[in-house]
Structure formats: structure tokens, C-alpha cells
Motif scaffolding. Structure first.
Motif, PDB file in Angstrom:
ATOM      1  N   VAL A  86       0.830  -1.205   0.000  1.00 20.06           N
ATOM      2  CA  VAL A  86       0.000   0.000   0.000  1.00 20.06           C
ATOM      3  C   VAL A  86       0.865   1.257   0.000  1.00 20.06           C
ATOM      4  CG1 VAL A  86      -1.696   1.339   1.285  1.00 20.06           C
ATOM      5  CG2 VAL A  86      -1.925  -1.140   1.145  1.00 20.06           C
ATOM      6  N   SER A  87       1.861   1.318   0.872  1.00 18.95           N
ATOM      7  CA  SER A  87       2.654   2.531   1.017  1.00 18.95           C
ATOM      8  C   SER A  87       3.524   2.802  -0.195  1.00 18.95           C
ATOM      9  CB  SER A  87       3.506   2.463   2.287  1.00 18.95           C
ATOM     10  OG  SER A  87       4.354   1.333   2.272  1.00 18.95           O
ATOM     11  N   GLY A  90       0.796   3.536  -3.151  1.00 17.08           N
ATOM     12  CA  GLY A  90       0.017   4.745  -2.924  1.00 17.08           C
ATOM     13  C   GLY A  90       0.866   6.000  -2.851  1.00 17.08           C
ATOM     14  N   PHE A 152      -7.171   4.053   0.750  1.00 19.59           N
ATOM     15  CA  PHE A 152      -7.031   2.766   0.072  1.00 19.59           C
ATOM     16  C   PHE A 152      -8.092   1.810   0.598  1.00 19.59           C
ATOM     17  CE2 PHE A 152      -4.811   1.930   3.987  1.00 19.59           C
ATOM     18  CZ  PHE A 152      -5.007   0.583   4.237  1.00 19.59           C
ATOM     19  N   ILE A 161      -5.567  -4.466  -3.857  1.00 23.76           N
ATOM     20  CA  ILE A 161      -5.495  -3.169  -3.195  1.00 23.76           C
ATOM     21  C   ILE A 161      -5.838  -2.068  -4.193  1.00 23.76           C
ATOM     22  CG2 ILE A 161      -3.994  -1.548  -1.970  1.00 23.76           C
ATOM     23  CD1 ILE A 161      -2.302  -3.985  -1.149  1.00 23.76           C
ATOM     24  N   TYR A 163      -5.856   2.088  -4.434  1.00 22.47           N
ATOM     25  CA  TYR A 163      -5.485   3.378  -3.844  1.00 22.47           C
ATOM     26  C   TYR A 163      -6.176   4.464  -4.648  1.00 22.47           C
ATOM     27  CZ  TYR A 163      -2.701   7.324  -2.186  1.00 22.47           C
ATOM     28  OH  TYR A 163      -2.300   8.530  -1.651  1.00 22.47           O
ATOM     29  N   SER A 322      -7.124   3.161   6.974  1.00 22.23           N
ATOM     30  CA  SER A 322      -7.738   3.476   5.684  1.00 22.23           C
ATOM     31  C   SER A 322      -8.873   4.475   5.885  1.00 22.23           C
ATOM     32  CB  SER A 322      -8.280   2.208   5.026  1.00 22.23           C
ATOM     33  OG  SER A 322      -9.104   2.525   3.920  1.00 22.23           O
TER      34      SER A 322
END
Length: 384
Positions: A86-87, A90, A152, A161, A163, A322
Motif C-alpha cells: 500500500v505505502s 500509494g 485505500f 489493493i 489506492y 484506511s
């Protein structure tokens, strides 16, 4: 019983949450002063010789210090795969900006003295400033966005996932406040390093700028806490928590109407983190004014420890909340690798991390001492 079951899955998850914090604090406490020196370079050093003095205080150690960042990224990939996914997707443009700025640092070190041209060297000095200021700012902006929640979500069908944020959406007022706090924190740390390692005019100017930065840390940290209490909603888990359950964030329910300060009411001992953040910065200010050297750097590190620990303890057990779907938020209990993976990584860390720390300590001992104009003007060619 197999070997990895000697340590409960719940305990391993908690250990790796702590180790992630150790790596972040290790990076900020070591490479943080490199970033701070780069940010201060145009202001504490006016002549070419003075700038060479400042650069050579960090030249021999910056590469080793940056290893903490690399290890932190690798540990995140191995121990917290959803967090990494995610990091790093995103925040892709933000990460790219950090990477570009960090690349300027070694290039600037190597090339600024290749020509005698004052314009050439001045341009590379500003590149070194960018290499210090931009990462310092973006790291803080990222933390500010994490505290507010990241846009996200997971698709329940296949756990893909999604984003739905933008780069400029990251530049909101609270995130920018955290970014300024990060810059002030690293400037304070960089000034503390220059006071310890540089001499003459460079050290005196660093003392003045560092004093201002320490005061800014106190004010900005306080403002960040006030806004966190009054204007930034926290997250909370509303379902039963299975601390040894599968790594599936969607198995829980969570809300975005809590408070990040709730942990301090439940666990009063956590208050030591923000207290150390304030006391460390205040002590660093006093030490700078008193012209103490080693103590100034230690107090600055103490403030960094307190500030970063405050973020981690305030959010616990959340790692990456989130804002789109609170249920998709990543926590310590549902975003880790498998039991056996965490155990094997822990064994490897217990072997190699002490070796790395011991080697780093030995390097700093060997390189102990001040950098002065005579050192950088030595014709042996060892100075930048």
C-alpha cells in the motif's frame, strides 16, 4: 512442537512492530543529521572552505547511516507485505521524489569539487540542500497523512489493493505541519552534529540555527498534538481482536470516530514518549546555548526517539489506517507475514543486527574528532 512455535505468533507480531520502530528511529537518529546538515549547508557555511568543512563532517558516514533506511524498507517488505504494497504504491510519487533527492547527495559529494568554478560548486551545494530538505519534508508529510488515514481499500473478492488518492492530496494542512516538524527535527539534529564535528564559524552558526530549530520542534510538536486531539479523528477496532489470527484485515470491523489519544488514557506509561519528545528538544536547546557538544547530540536523539515513539504508540495497534474503508486498515494483528517467516527473520536479525551496530560504533570511534579548515585543505585527497 516445531521450532518456530517456541514464540507465539502474537508475540512475534509485537516484536516486529517494535523492530520496525527501532529501524525508523535508527534511521532518523543517524541519517537524520545527514539530512539536517544538507538542509543547513547554504546557511551555516558561506565560503567554499566552510562548506567543505560541513560536507566532510558527514561525508565518511552518510552511506552507512542510509543503510537503516534500506533495511527498514526490506524489513517492511518481508514482515509487513500489505503495508509495503500500500505505502510503496500509494505514495509512489512521494517515494520517487525522496529517491531523486537522495540520489543528489552522493552525486553532489563526488562532483562539486571536480571543477574550480564557483558557480559549479554553488549549484551542487544547492543540490545537497535539496537532498536534505526534500526527504525531511516528505517523510513528515507521509506521517501526517498516515495519522489522518490513507485512501485505500481491499477488494473482498480477491484482496486486491485499490489506492484512490493523489500526490497533491497528500499536501493537506495537517500533513504539512508534520512535514515542518520533521524538517525542524532534522535541522536541530544536523546542527547538533555540526556543533560536535565542525569547528570555528560553521559550528557557531550551526549553534544559532540549531537553537531556533529546537524551539520550532517544541512549538510544532505541541501544535501537532493539539490538532490531533481536536481536529484529527483516530481509528478504533470495534470487533473482537484475534491477535494470532490470519493476516486478513477484512476479518475485523473498525471505525473512524475514535481518538489517537485514547491509548494514553488506557496505558498511562505511554505518556513518557511525548514527554521525552518535548524534554529532549528543550534540553538540546539549553545544551546548544551552553556550548555543550556530545550532550547536545544525545538530547537531540532523545527528542527524535520521543517524537517517533509518540506516533507509533498513539496509533497502536494500527499501522496504516484506511480513510476509505476503516475495515481495510492494517494493524499489528492482521498485516504481518506468516508465523514461520517472522521467526526466521527474528533469528537472522538477532545474529546480524548486533554485528551491524558494533561495526557502526567502531566506525564512529575511528572517525572521532573535529573537521576543520586544515583538514579539508590537506593535499592528501581524502577530503571532499
Amino acid at each position: 512442537m516445531v521450532l518456530y512455535e517456541l514464540i507465539d505468533y502474537e508475540i512475534l507480531r509485537l516484536i516486529w512492530w517494535l523492530l520496525l520502530g527501532v529501524l525508523l528511529i535508527g534511521f532518523a537518529a543517524t541519517d537524520g543529521f545527514d539530512l539536517g546538515v544538507g538542509t543547513l549547508l547554504p546557511f551555516v557555511a558561506k565560503t567554499d572552505t566552510e562548506r567543505r568543512v560541513a560536507i566532510n563532517t558527514i561525508g565518511p558516514v552518510w552511506e552507512g547511516n542510509q543503510v537503516w533506511l534500506i533495511v527498514g524498507g526490506a524489513a517492511t517488505f518481508a514482515a509487513w507485505p500489505p503495508l509495503y504494497a500500500v505505502s510503496f504504491s500509494g505514495f509512489y510519487l512521494a517515494m520517487f521524489a525522496i529517491l531523486f533527492a537522495l540520489i543528489l547527495r552522493p552525486v553532489g559529494f563526488k562532483y562539486r569539487s571536480k571543477r574550480e568554478s564557483a558557480r559549479w560548486r554553488n549549484n551542487w551545494d544547492w543540490a545537497l540542500f535539496v537532498g536534505g530538505f526534500v526527504p525531511s519534508l516528505i517523510f513528515g508529510v507521509a506521517v501526517g497523512n498516515v495519522l489522518q488515514g490513507v485512501p485505500f481499500r481491499f477488494d473482498p473478492a480477491d484482496m486486491r489493493i485499490f489506492y484512490e488518492g493523489s500526490f497533491f492530496g497528500l499536501l493537506n494542512p495537517y500533513a504539512l505541519l508534520c512535514g515542518l516538524l520533521s524538517v525542524a527535527m532534522f535541522v536541530m539534529h544536523g546542527a547538533s552534529w555540526l556543533v560536535l564535528k565542525a569547528s570555528g564559524t560553521v559550528a557557531e552558526r550551526a549553534r544559532r540555527y540549531g537553537s531556533l530549530a529546537a524551539l520550532a520542534v517544541i512549538v510544532l510538536f505541541a501544535l501537532g498534538g493539539i490538532f490531533l486531539a481536536l481536529g484529527v479523528s483516530g481509528y478504533s477496532i470495534t470487533s473482537e481482536i484475534n491477535r494470532a489470527g490470519p493476516s486478513n484485515p477484512l476479518l475485523k470491523t473498525a471505525t473512524h470516530d475514535g481518538s489517537w489519544l485514547a491509548n494514553y488514557g488506557t496505558y498511562a506509561w505511554m505518556l513518557i514518549a511525548p514527554v521525552l519528545g518535548f524534554l529532549g528538544a528543550a534540553a538540546a536547546f539549553l545544551a546548544l546555548r551552553a556550548k555543550w557538544e556530545v550532550a547536545t547530540l544525545l538530547f537531540s536523539k532523545l527528542s527524535i526517539f520521543g517524537i517517533i515513539s509518540t506516533v507509533g504508540l498513539s496509533m497502536f495497534p494500527f499501522i496504516l489506517p484506511s480513510s476509505l474503508d476503516p475495515r481495510s486498515s492494517l494493524t499489528v494483528w492482521d498485516a504481518s507475514s506468516s508465523h514461520i517467516t517472522l521467526f526466521v527473520m527474528l533469528v537472522v536479525s538477532l545474529i546480524f543486527l548486533p554485528i551491524i551496530v558494533a561495526y557502526t560504533a567502531w566506525v564512529y570511534k575511528v572517525l572521532w574528532g573535529k573537521v576543520d579548515e586544515e583538514t579539508v585543505n590537506d593535499k592528501s585527497g581524502h577530503a571532499y
